[in-house]
Design a protein around this motif. Structure first.
Motif, PDB file in Angstrom:
ATOM      1  N   LEU A 122     -25.088  14.717 -44.311  1.00 36.26           N
ATOM      2  CA  LEU A 122     -23.808  14.790 -43.290  1.00 36.26           C
ATOM      3  C   LEU A 122     -24.362  14.940 -42.144  1.00 36.26           C
ATOM      4  O   LEU A 122     -23.819  14.513 -40.896  1.00 36.26           O
ATOM      5  N   SER A 123     -25.434  16.232 -41.855  1.00 35.18           N
ATOM      6  CA  SER A 123     -25.953  16.112 -40.453  1.00 35.18           C
ATOM      7  C   SER A 123     -26.572  15.017 -39.674  1.00 35.18           C
ATOM      8  O   SER A 123     -26.486  14.641 -38.777  1.00 35.18           O
ATOM      9  N   ILE A 124     -27.292  14.104 -40.880  1.00 32.73           N
ATOM     10  CA  ILE A 124     -27.939  13.015 -40.323  1.00 32.73           C
ATOM     11  C   ILE A 124     -26.944  11.996 -39.802  1.00 32.73           C
ATOM     12  O   ILE A 124     -26.976  11.550 -38.684  1.00 32.73           O
ATOM     13  N   ALA A 125     -26.010  11.863 -40.569  1.00 32.68           N
ATOM     14  CA  ALA A 125     -24.919  10.798 -40.455  1.00 32.68           C
ATOM     15  C   ALA A 125     -24.199  11.241 -39.050  1.00 32.68           C
ATOM     16  O   ALA A 125     -23.886  10.300 -38.135  1.00 32.68           O
ATOM     17  N   LEU A 126     -23.878  12.494 -38.954  1.00 33.13           N
ATOM     18  CA  LEU A 126     -23.264  13.054 -37.473  1.00 33.13           C
ATOM     19  C   LEU A 126     -24.309  12.888 -36.285  1.00 33.13           C
ATOM     20  O   LEU A 126     -24.003  12.032 -35.344  1.00 33.13           O
ATOM     21  N   LEU A 138     -23.111  10.240 -33.494  1.00 33.71           N
ATOM     22  CA  LEU A 138     -23.102  10.795 -31.999  1.00 33.71           C
ATOM     23  C   LEU A 138     -23.931   9.894 -31.112  1.00 33.71           C
ATOM     24  O   LEU A 138     -23.410   9.620 -30.054  1.00 33.71           O
ATOM     25  N   GLY A 139     -25.165   9.648 -31.510  1.00 33.12           N
ATOM     26  CA  GLY A 139     -26.359   8.894 -30.784  1.00 33.12           C
ATOM     27  C   GLY A 139     -25.709   7.410 -30.533  1.00 33.12           C
ATOM     28  O   GLY A 139     -25.643   7.035 -29.487  1.00 33.12           O
ATOM     29  N   VAL A 140     -25.205   6.815 -31.635  1.00 31.25           N
ATOM     30  CA  VAL A 140     -24.954   5.336 -31.518  1.00 31.25           C
ATOM     31  C   VAL A 140     -23.639   5.521 -30.705  1.00 31.25           C
ATOM     32  O   VAL A 140     -23.316   4.695 -29.666  1.00 31.25           O
ATOM     33  N   GLY A 141     -22.748   6.543 -30.903  1.00 28.08           N
ATOM     34  CA  GLY A 141     -21.624   6.474 -30.062  1.00 28.08           C
ATOM     35  C   GLY A 141     -21.595   6.745 -28.649  1.00 28.08           C
ATOM     36  O   GLY A 141     -20.996   5.886 -27.825  1.00 28.08           O
ATOM     37  N   PHE A 191     -38.607  19.054 -39.635  1.00 27.36           N
ATOM     38  CA  PHE A 191     -37.155  18.246 -40.091  1.00 27.36           C
ATOM     39  C   PHE A 191     -36.388  17.792 -39.380  1.00 27.36           C
ATOM     40  O   PHE A 191     -36.021  16.519 -39.206  1.00 27.36           O
ATOM     41  N   VAL A 192     -35.778  18.679 -38.746  1.00 32.18           N
ATOM     42  CA  VAL A 192     -34.756  18.432 -37.465  1.00 32.18           C
ATOM     43  C   VAL A 192     -35.236  17.524 -36.434  1.00 32.18           C
ATOM     44  O   VAL A 192     -34.541  16.690 -36.011  1.00 32.18           O
ATOM     45  N   SER A 193     -36.257  17.913 -36.006  1.00 31.65           N
ATOM     46  CA  SER A 193     -36.966  17.297 -34.887  1.00 31.65           C
ATOM     47  C   SER A 193     -37.400  15.703 -35.128  1.00 31.65           C
ATOM     48  O   SER A 193     -37.017  14.588 -34.510  1.00 31.65           O
ATOM     49  N   VAL A 194     -37.908  15.585 -36.422  1.00 27.86           N
ATOM     50  CA  VAL A 194     -38.215  14.200 -36.740  1.00 27.86           C
ATOM     51  C   VAL A 194     -36.857  13.409 -36.882  1.00 27.86           C
ATOM     52  O   VAL A 194     -37.020  12.069 -36.364  1.00 27.86           O
ATOM     53  N   ILE A 195     -35.812  13.985 -37.746  1.00 28.47           N
ATOM     54  CA  ILE A 195     -34.549  13.106 -37.801  1.00 28.47           C
ATOM     55  C   ILE A 195     -33.868  12.974 -36.589  1.00 28.47           C
ATOM     56  O   ILE A 195     -33.394  11.812 -36.510  1.00 28.47           O
ATOM     57  N   CYS A 242     -33.005   9.223 -35.021  1.00 24.40           N
ATOM     58  CA  CYS A 242     -31.594   8.850 -34.541  1.00 24.40           C
ATOM     59  C   CYS A 242     -31.731   8.579 -33.003  1.00 24.40           C
ATOM     60  O   CYS A 242     -30.851   7.576 -32.644  1.00 24.40           O
ATOM     61  N   ALA A 243     -32.350   9.185 -32.239  1.00 27.34           N
ATOM     62  CA  ALA A 243     -32.426   8.970 -30.684  1.00 27.34           C
ATOM     63  C   ALA A 243     -32.931   7.511 -30.698  1.00 27.34           C
ATOM     64  O   ALA A 243     -32.572   6.705 -29.797  1.00 27.34           O
TER      65      ALA A 243
END
Lengths: 271, 277
Positions: free
Chosen positions: A28-32, A36-39, A113-117, A121-122
């Motif tokens: 869910l966090s990855i999707a968010l 958010l990034g694409v938005g 993990f958060v930095s890589v993801i 996304c960025a």
């Protein structure tokens, strides 16, 4: 003889267990993050001036910096939210992994993990934006990174700052388990203002009315004196002390926060 | 196996919960830990499992200091708490990520325990009722084959057939090197199961005897009328007459009634102590 401090095998099992237990939250966090990034990329594209044919990366980077900082703080503050409920606390402490593995596991998830993801996304968001502006607006991207990260404050320094921010929120997460982000943020501000106010008290005691203003000081760095333009003066710490302070901030403060976090988790009991 | 020496512990300064508490528990036994509300049963279990740290004294389990919570200690002790936490995964996923932490985990035994409790293997854990969750955790605890199994109110939430299955599984899983501690208020659920009784009152261990010794020294019976000539340590009137505990002077054989024993120990502590000393 079993190693009770660290075992790579146990560490792997712990990470596997953590990811398996929380995979829905992570997905869910990855999707968010991605949405958010694409938005943001789509919003920026939609609001792009039609005459603008040169898009500077330095105009995009602040968005990246703000969101990366936000996600690092947010995820670090949730590092130990498993300790919020007694049942989950018991589960956490009774799992046969060492205290070090448990703390390191949370660190790896909430920082590495958060930095890589986040960067994945960025990157997807940036590529989306770039493709859109190049294809539909016939614009070109100007990679002027150095405008945001000049040689005196490189991207490496920024990452180090994020490491420090993560360490502060990670340490804060050992105190607060519910609504931890605003609580830690508030405490962090109080701490910083506390240091500043102590410095104000000391500088006012030492310099009195000679100060440019009662609050004009930068803790551990400089004091500004003189009441008019002609006599303004800054007492800056000598270079050796400045370097020593910087060294402490860069290389001692962050590990100290990690060690304190480890011992705070080790010493936790279940009432 | 479990060695508690001079344990001192308090939640609040000046209000000690345990003071100079000593307790040794041996392998090959199922201990029933009994006590009134607030007597300190759960606190004692938390001390044994390393969830609480002593203020003074020591709590050692198979030679390891419990409070250090080392992996070598944790992989050989399992606590079934009263309130459970289970992640939002299926049973097989839970098994895949947790069983590996317990080197002696027996997958076949786990499946057979689940079958006994009538829980399907592909069940989604959050969809289970409280009783089913309890049965699942009990199955996991027994299959983990740890040397110490600690259970806090394990029969809470279990239906009547499950309680008898629970007794059967516990009795079947006991080995020479295993120590099972069960803390409960529902003493009747432990009938024919435990072989040693530990009673805590006023934050002290006031009674610790094997069931065999208890039935050797005390007699439990139901009489239609109380005989004033007979020494009655405790009597409880019910529709069938009077359930009484008396000193076993004539080596009569009787079945232990733990509720009666518990009440007798609490209400007539001195006489009971004299009989056992």
């Amino acid at each position: 003889m079993q190693n009770n401090f660290f075992s790579i095998n146990r560490m792997g099992m712990y990470l596997r267990k953590e990811i398996s237990d929380n995979y829905k939250t992570y997905l869910l966090s990855i999707a968010l993050m991605l949405a958010l990034g694409v938005g943001i990329a789509l919003f920026a594209f939609a609001n792009l001036n039609q005459w603008e044919k040169e898009i500077k990366v330095s105009h995009i980077l602040p968005v990246y910096i703000i969101f990366f900082t936000l996600f690092i703080g947010l995820d670090a503050s949730r590092s130990f939210n498993a300790l919020a409920k007694t049942e989950r606390r018991m589960d956490f402490f009774l799992l046969p992994a060492s205290k070090f593995e448990k703390v390191l596991g949370q660190y790896l998830i909430t920082f590495i993990f958060v930095s890589v993801i986040f960067h994945c996304c960025a990157w997807v968001s940036f590529q989306t934006y770039q493709s859109l502006v190049v294809t539909y607006k016939q614009a070109v991207m100007i990679y002027d990174w150095d405008q945001v990260f000049p040689p005196k404050f490189t991207y490496g320094n920024y990452l180090q700052l994020m490491l420090g921010l993560h360490a502060a929120f990670f340490f804060g997460a050992t105190f607060f388990y519910r609504f931890s982000f605003p609580k830690i943020f508030f405490c962090f501000l109080i701490f910083l203002f506390g240091i500043w106010f102590i410095n104000i008290a000391i500088t006012n005691a030492l310099f009195g009315k000679a100060l440019h203003d009662w609050y004009t000081n930068l803790p551990y760095f400089a004091i500004f004196t003189g009441n008019d333009r002609m006599h303004n003066f800054a007492y800056v710490v000598p270079e050796w002390l400045g370097r020593a302070n910087l060294f402490i901030a860069q290389f001692l403060l962050i590990p100290a926060l990690w060690v304190l976090s480890y011992f705070r988790i080790s010493d936790k009991e279940i009432q | 196996m479990i060695n508690i020496q001079s344990l001192k512990f308090s939640y609040k300064a000046g209000r000690p919960l345990f003071e100079n508490l000593h307790l040794q528990l041996l392998p090959g036994h199922i201990y029933g830990l009994l006590g009134k509300n607030g007597a300190g049963k759960s606190t004692l279990l938390k001390q044994i499992t390393g969830l609480l740290f002593p203020d003074a004294g020591k709590v050692e389990v198979f030679g390891e200091v419990a409070a250090q919570r080392n992996p070598s200690f944790l992989q050989d002790i399992f606590l079934v708490p009263e309130e459970l936490y289970l992640p939002k995964v299926k049973i097989n996923q839970y098994l895949a990520t947790r069983a590996c932490f317990y080197p002696k985990f027996d997958h076949q035994a786990f499946e057979s325990y689940l079958r006994e409790f009538e829980i399907p293997l592909n069940q989604y854990l959050p969809e289970m009722s409280y009783g089913q969750k309890k049965k699942f955790v009990i199955s996991f605890a027994l299959a983990a084959n740890t040397r110490v199994v600690v259970m806090d109110e394990p029969t809470n939430g279990l239906d009547i057939p499950s309680k008898s299955t629970f007794r059967k599984l516990i009795a079947g899983s006991l080995t020479e090197e295993k120590c099972i501690i069960i803390s409960t208020h529902q003493v009747r659920d432990l009938d024919n199961l435990i072989d040693s009784i530990v009673i805590i009152d006023n934050h002290r261990i006031i009674f610790r005897e094997a069931v065999e010794t208890v039935t050797d020294k005390l007699s439990f019976k139901v009489v239609p009328q109380l005989n004033p000539a007979e020494t009655v340590l405790y009597a409880d009137s019910n529709l069938r007459g009077h359930a009484i505990v008396t000193p076993n002077k004539h080596q009569e054989h009787s079945k232990i009634d733990m509720e009666l024993l518990f009440n007798a120990v609490l209400s007539n502590r001195q006489s009971i102590q004299e009989i056992f000393n």
